[in-house]
Design a protein around this motif. Structure first.
Motif, short mmCIF file in Angstrom:
data_model
loop_
_atom_site.label_atom_id
_atom_site.label_comp_id
_atom_site.label_asym_id
_atom_site.label_seq_id
_atom_site.Cartn_x
_atom_site.Cartn_y
_atom_site.Cartn_z
N GLU A 57 9.72 20.49 -4.65
CA GLU A 57 10.06 20.16 -6.04
C GLU A 57 9.88 18.66 -6.31
N TRP A 58 9.49 17.90 -5.29
CA TRP A 58 9.19 16.48 -5.49
C TRP A 58 7.82 16.37 -6.18
N ILE A 59 7.31 15.15 -6.28
CA ILE A 59 6.03 14.96 -6.96
C ILE A 59 4.88 15.08 -5.97
N PHE A 60 3.96 15.98 -6.31
CA PHE A 60 2.81 16.24 -5.44
C PHE A 60 1.79 15.12 -5.62
N VAL A 61 1.39 14.46 -4.53
CA VAL A 61 0.47 13.32 -4.68
C VAL A 61 -0.94 13.57 -4.18
N THR A 82 -3.17 19.91 4.31
CA THR A 82 -1.90 19.20 4.17
C THR A 82 -1.65 18.92 2.69
N ASN A 83 -0.40 19.10 2.29
CA ASN A 83 0.03 18.76 0.93
C ASN A 83 1.09 17.68 1.06
N VAL A 84 0.96 16.60 0.29
CA VAL A 84 1.92 15.50 0.41
C VAL A 84 2.71 15.34 -0.89
N TYR A 85 4.02 15.21 -0.73
CA TYR A 85 4.95 15.08 -1.87
C TYR A 85 5.80 13.83 -1.69
N ILE A 86 6.23 13.23 -2.82
CA ILE A 86 7.09 12.04 -2.76
C ILE A 86 8.32 12.27 -3.63
N THR A 87 9.44 11.66 -3.24
CA THR A 87 10.67 11.79 -4.04
C THR A 87 10.44 11.15 -5.42
N PRO A 88 10.90 11.80 -6.50
CA PRO A 88 10.64 11.31 -7.86
C PRO A 88 11.07 9.86 -8.12
N PRO A 89 12.25 9.39 -7.67
CA PRO A 89 12.59 7.99 -7.96
C PRO A 89 11.62 7.01 -7.30
N ALA A 90 11.12 7.36 -6.12
CA ALA A 90 10.17 6.49 -5.42
C ALA A 90 8.84 6.47 -6.17
N TYR A 91 8.44 7.64 -6.68
CA TYR A 91 7.20 7.70 -7.47
C TYR A 91 7.32 6.79 -8.69
N VAL A 190 -1.92 5.83 0.98
CA VAL A 190 -2.17 5.87 -0.47
C VAL A 190 -3.65 6.11 -0.76
N GLN A 191 -4.52 5.60 0.11
CA GLN A 191 -5.97 5.75 -0.13
C GLN A 191 -6.41 7.21 -0.19
N TYR A 192 -5.60 8.14 0.37
CA TYR A 192 -6.00 9.55 0.37
C TYR A 192 -5.25 10.38 -0.68
N TYR A 193 -4.34 9.76 -1.45
CA TYR A 193 -3.52 10.52 -2.41
C TYR A 193 -3.89 10.12 -3.84
N PRO A 194 -4.68 10.95 -4.55
CA PRO A 194 -5.17 10.56 -5.88
C PRO A 194 -4.08 10.10 -6.84
N SER A 195 -2.91 10.78 -6.84
CA SER A 195 -1.87 10.42 -7.82
C SER A 195 -1.25 9.06 -7.55
N LEU A 196 -1.30 8.58 -6.31
CA LEU A 196 -0.77 7.24 -6.01
C LEU A 196 -1.89 6.21 -6.09
N ARG A 197 -3.06 6.62 -5.62
CA ARG A 197 -4.22 5.72 -5.58
C ARG A 197 -4.52 5.16 -6.97
N ARG A 198 -4.41 6.03 -7.99
CA ARG A 198 -4.75 5.60 -9.34
C ARG A 198 -3.74 4.58 -9.87
N LEU A 199 -2.55 4.50 -9.25
CA LEU A 199 -1.52 3.57 -9.72
C LEU A 199 -1.59 2.22 -9.03
N GLN A 200 -2.43 2.14 -7.99
CA GLN A 200 -2.52 0.88 -7.24
C GLN A 200 -2.98 -0.25 -8.13
N LYS A 201 -2.30 -1.39 -7.99
CA LYS A 201 -2.71 -2.55 -8.78
C LYS A 201 -3.97 -3.14 -8.12
N PRO A 202 -4.96 -3.53 -8.94
CA PRO A 202 -6.16 -4.11 -8.34
C PRO A 202 -5.83 -5.40 -7.59
#
Ligand code: HEC
Length: 204
Positions: A57-61, A82-91, A190-202
């Motif tokens: 139920e966490w956020i799928f990344v 493999t499916n990777v999830y992160i806790t919502p407050p951390a996301y 992070v480089q392999y998780y699209p939902s986090l990768r797109r949030l990375q600051k340049p």
């Protein structure tokens, strides 16, 4: 007619209410204040991490297929999903600042490839996530560990099928070192998780 209108406004109100409640519980949640206990690491008296059983139920990344190094886990016979999830407050914090807060948990669920069964004359192509094998956890909790990140494996004990209810932390050289060396942001891949990768600051 009036009754119908009333029904429509009641429905619209319910939708708004649902939206509010939903927002209140997800990304906009203030870190560390109102998160439910399922979002923060819990330990047994012996200091083992308790299985956060609601990790789905966490956020799928992101998902991957066979993306692992040879020392990583006992499954060398076939490529696993493999499916990777992160806790919502951390996301939410990663979205705002590009950093992972204390008490971040990431769960990686591991699946065997589903068998391709023939369907009449047509052969099913591709692969799907079949049998669930294990879940591994990465936890950032300096208050309870000497390392910035600690790693756990809840896969069933030998001869058992159910996941462990709690797991011991791995030694630094078993998991931490590879994550520190190859993970793109603060030990996390992070480089392999699209939902986090797109949030990375340049980076400049
Ligand atoms: C040799 C390198 C290596 C070692 C050692 C390693 N990992 Fe990983 N780990 C990876 C890679 C690569 C990924 C991304 C894989 C994916 O998404 O399928 C990953 C992802 C993870 C994740 C998802 C969150 C994140 O940090 O990106 C968890 C949880 C995890 N590993 C747990 C463990 C545990 C537990 C151990 C020790 C038993 C371990 N790892 C040892 C390479 C490693």
């Amino acid at each position: 007619m009036i009754q119908r209108r009333l029904t429509i406004s009641a429905a619209a109100f319910a939708i708004c209410l649902g939206f509010w409640t939903h927002r209140g519980q997800s990304d906009e949640q203030p870190v560390g204040k109102t998160e439910a206990p399922k979002d923060i690491p819990q330990y047994t008296d012996k200091g083992e991490l308790k299985l956060p059983s609601k990790f789905r139920e966490w956020i799928f990344v992101g998902a991957a297929l066979g993306l692992r190094y040879s020392e990583h886990g006992p499954y060398e016979d076939e490529e696993k999903f493999t499916n990777v999830y992160i806790t919502p407050p951390a996301y939410a914090q990663f979205q705002r600042t590009g950093t992972f807060p204390e008490k971040t948990m990431l769960a990686m669920a591991v699946y065997r490839q589903g068998k391709k069964k023939p369907l009449g004359k047509r052969k099913l192509q591709g692969a799907f996530e079949g049998e669930f094998l294990a879940v591994e956890l990465a936890v950032k909790d300096r208050a309870n560990s000497k390392d910035a990140w600690t790693y756990f494996d809840f896969s069933p004990q030998e001869g058992q099928t159910a996941l462990r209810k709690s797991a011991k932390a791995f030694a630094t050289n078993k998991c931490f070192d590879c994550h520190a060396e190859h993970g793109a942001v603060d030990n996390v891949f992070v480089q392999y998780y699209p939902s986090l990768r797109r949030l990375q600051k340049p980076t400049k």
